[in-house]
Design an enzyme around this catalytic site. Structure first.
Site, mmCIF file in Angstrom:
data_model
loop_
_atom_site.group_PDB
_atom_site.id
_atom_site.type_symbol
_atom_site.label_atom_id
_atom_site.label_comp_id
_atom_site.label_asym_id
_atom_site.label_seq_id
_atom_site.Cartn_x
_atom_site.Cartn_y
_atom_site.Cartn_z
ATOM 1 N N ARG A 112 0.858 -1.193 0.000
ATOM 2 C CA ARG A 112 0.000 0.000 0.000
ATOM 3 C C ARG A 112 0.890 1.238 0.000
ATOM 4 N NH1 ARG A 112 -4.290 -2.790 3.856
ATOM 5 N NH2 ARG A 112 -2.808 -2.295 5.492
ATOM 6 N N ASN A 169 7.305 -6.187 3.406
ATOM 7 C CA ASN A 169 7.017 -7.603 3.621
ATOM 8 C C ASN A 169 6.631 -8.344 2.338
ATOM 9 O OD1 ASN A 169 7.425 -9.044 5.941
ATOM 10 N ND2 ASN A 169 5.288 -9.105 6.564
ATOM 11 N N ARG A 226 7.766 -7.493 12.126
ATOM 12 C CA ARG A 226 7.662 -6.173 12.739
ATOM 13 C C ARG A 226 8.376 -6.129 14.089
ATOM 14 N NH1 ARG A 226 1.626 -5.534 12.943
ATOM 15 N NH2 ARG A 226 2.249 -3.365 12.685
ATOM 16 N N ASP A 272 1.062 0.142 11.650
ATOM 17 C CA ASP A 272 0.667 -0.368 10.335
ATOM 18 C C ASP A 272 0.632 0.772 9.329
ATOM 19 O OD1 ASP A 272 0.398 -2.932 11.293
ATOM 20 O OD2 ASP A 272 -1.731 -2.704 11.766
ATOM 21 N N ASP A 276 -1.595 1.596 7.389
ATOM 22 C CA ASP A 276 -2.904 2.222 7.162
ATOM 23 C C ASP A 276 -3.368 3.052 8.353
ATOM 24 O OD1 ASP A 276 -3.266 0.121 8.858
ATOM 25 O OD2 ASP A 276 -5.076 -0.656 7.897
ATOM 26 N N ASP A 318 0.244 -9.530 17.683
ATOM 27 C CA ASP A 318 0.049 -8.511 18.712
ATOM 28 C C ASP A 318 -0.385 -9.135 20.036
ATOM 29 O OD1 ASP A 318 -2.315 -9.342 17.594
ATOM 30 O OD2 ASP A 318 -3.075 -7.346 17.127
#
Length: 648
Positions: free
Chosen positions: A395, A420, A452, A468, A470, A558
């Site tokens: 992205r 990635n 990460r 992230d 986004d 996470d």
């Protein structure tokens, strides 16, 4: 030799100022430069005008010290710009100079001024029969760099404790000595001048632990390069090489407090066991000796074997490594000892140039080593800032927008982009937004969410913001405030989106809940601060198969990090600011991993699986949120520090 100086040996004896401190016996106004400058007096011969006796003869050891200063960055040939003054009078060993002439010799120096800002190197103070722990010489207000201090004679923050040098370590092989547990003896006692009562104690201990203790003594004569076992089967050993056969080596009290045995022991990577009450260890101001040595009270010597056997094998290996580090960096030769002593004094005069205690005592301090935040100071230095680690796949537009938003955060130190996607090269660095902060791109070998949390050597700060690509809705104030909260709680995960785990009585399993509540037990690492130590632990010390499971299922990294930190600290995460909505306006739901219907089921399964691996539920539920001061108060906006804080 420049000239002879005639002395009066009947000069009044004053000793030294026992009450000297950094603030009243050192004139720091002479230190006008940003670096320490030391002036060395020209070589002189100090003669008694009555007896023609020489006050002191220059030894090869003291010549090496003078030569080291002369060739160092500290030296100045101009006494007018000097901060400190170093006499050319050799006072290293009190048995080797005339103490009645040494005082007048010092007083005759051009810039002596009752010893102000003068350095005196001494390793063996005192003489028979008293063997005082400080020089029996008129040194007035001079700073003593001494090897025989006890807690009564050492002036903290003024004097510097140095080791007693041993010429034996120069004769040993330079081949590396490997650490390890496979040494012949638990304890080697090879000190020649051990007190009789200590020798008797070891004889008693050997009756029950003969295979654990090697006790050696003199082989007769003046030979110091060998040690022999006791009769009737007297066996000869090469010294100090014999010390490498022991995991621990003993240093005890003798006529003098300071002993050359300490350096000899450390040169063989043996862990020192010190039984000298009130002894001030070398460079104690900056070296944490608890990491490399064992200290015993003299009255507790009978329990030495029991105490050494209680030390774990892991701890022994760590201490051996620390012994090697301290010896190599601070003690291995007279040059290293001299430079270390001067750096300690420089750090007192110019504290902004000083190394931290951690830097003095850390093995491989240049290899971006990590430290457990549980043992950090209560407030992390603000100047260090944080490193933003952005995990991205493809992205690009959203990534560039996020970078532009991050670069205006005052506490940002650098940005690390983790690409990635192995099927496509990341955009060229020239196409990235032009920013004032360092930016690096790393393309991973495999597409793993755990990437990460890898402890990349490019991360030079203690604080990491994992985010992230986004998450572009967070404001500069929110991120800066989040970092401020982390500084006060460096052992916690501090972040923005929060979640909670609940127990489902119908299924008898743990359940992952994303509903908005006042209770939280997890902070999602898609936008969270954590200490880089946790990245190290996640990568190399994650229990069970958690990391493999996360990488295989592309989910729950996470949650795994929250479990890891909570299990080690018993602390909950900290949510900052009231924001609860985290949506990417530029992204469609089909692009988002969390859009998968199985995503939530897997996350519930993660919690249940991880709790079984840990054997307990380490996550703690709290009702706590950190908001800026005056956030909701009716107060002028211009007086508030953080104005741009998002709402629910």
């Amino acid at each position: 030799m420049e000239r002879e100086v005639l002395l009066h040996s009947d000069t009044e004896y004053r000793g030294r100022n026992a009450n000297c401190t950094f603030w009243d016996c050192l004139n720091i106004y002479k230190c006008e430069h940003d670096k320490l400058k030391v002036y060395i007096y020209p070589l002189q011969e100090f003669l008694d005008e009555k007896s023609d006796k020489v006050a002191s003869t220059l030894s090869s050891e003291y010549f090496q010290i003078l030569e080291t200063v002369l060739k160092s960055r500290y030296y100045t040939s101009n006494p007018n710009e000097a901060c400190l003054f170093l006499p050319s009078l050799d006072l290293l060993n009190q048995d080797m100079f005339d103490k009645h002439l040494a005082g007048p010799a010092l007083s005759s120096l051009n810039f002596w001024d009752r010893g102000e800002n003068h350095l005196i190197f001494n390793m063996l103070p005192g003489s028979a029969p008293n063997y005082n722990t400080i020089l029996d010489v008129n040194i007035d207000n001079a700073i003593v760099l001494g090897g025989g201090f006890d807690s009564w004679t050492y002036r903290p923050g003024f004097d510097v404790a140095i080791p007693v040098w041993s010429p034996l370590v120069q004769q040993i092989s330079t081949a590396p000595i490997h650490n390890g547990l496979h040494r012949n003896y638990l304890l080697v006692v090879a000190q020649l001048n051990i007190l009789p009562q200590h020798a008797r104690t070891f004889n008693e201990l050997k009756a029950n632990s003969a295979e654990k203790i090697l006790q050696l003594g003199s082989c007769g004569g003046n030979e110091i390069e060998a040690r022999c076992s006791s009769a009737p089967h007297q066996k000869r050993f090469e010294y100090p090489r014999i010390l490498r056969r022991g995991q621990f080596c003993f240093v005890g009290r003798s006529l003098r407090v300071g002993q050359p045995d300490l350096i000899e022991i450390m040169s063989q990577n043996c862990i020192p066991v010190l039984a000298i009450d009130n002894f001030v260890l070398p460079f104690e101001d900056v070296i944490d000796w608890s990491l490399a040595a064992v200290r015993l009270r003299e009255s507790e010597l009978h329990s030495i074997i029991r105490k050494l056997e209680s030390i774990s094998s892991v701890k022994i290996l760590e201490m051996q490594k620390q012994v090697q580090y301290l010896y190599t960096n601070y003690l291995k030769d007279l040059k290293t000892i001299t430079i270390t002593a001067l750096e300690i004094i420089e750090s007192r005069i110019f504290p902004l140039l000083a190394r931290s205690s951690r830097q003095w005592n850390t093995v491989n301090k240049n290899s971006h080593s990590t430290f457990n935040p549980i043992f950090l100071t209560s407030l992390v230095p603000k100047s260090q800032g944080f490193t933003a680690v952005i995990l991205t796949y493809d992205r690009v537009e959203s990534l560039f927008l996020l970078i532009q938003k991050l670069t205006v955060v005052p506490s940002l130190q650098s940005i690390l982009v983790i690409w990635n996607n192995q099927k496509k090269m990341p955009p060229h660095l020239s196409t990235f937004p032009t920013i004032a902060k360092p930016l690096k791109i790393i393309q991973t070998r495999e597409n793993k969410l755990s990437n990460r949390f890898y402890p990349y050597p490019e991360i030079e700060t203690e604080a990491i913001l994992t985010i992230d690509d986004d998450i572009i809705m967070l404001t500069s104030d929110e991120l800066d405030f989040g970092y401020e909260v982390w500084r006060e709680f460096p052992d916690h995960i501090v972040g923005f989106p929060s979640r909670i785990h609940v127990w489902d009585n119908s299924t008898m399993r743990w359940h992952y809940e994303s509903e908005w509540t006042n209770q939280i037990s997890m902070v999602l690492t898609g936008a969270a601060f954590h200490h880089k130590y946790w990245s190290h632990m996640y990568t190399y010390a994650m229990p069970g198969d958690i990391k493999h499971w996360v990488d295989e299922h592309m989910n729950c990294e996470d949650i795994a990090m929250n479990f890891l930190v909570a299990n080690l600290t018993n602390n909950p995460p900290i949510k900052v600011t009231p924001r609860k909505k985290f949506k990417c306006p530029e992204c469609t739901n089909t692009e988002m991993l969390s859009a998968d219907l199985n995503h939530m089921r897997e996350r519930s399964a993660c919690i249940d699986r991880f709790s079984k691996i840990y054997g307990r539920m380490p996550l703690r539920t709290v009702e706590f949120r950190a908001d800026p001061v005056l956030f909701r108060d009716n107060f002028p906006e211009k007086l508030k520090r953080y104005n741009d804080i998002g709402s629910l």
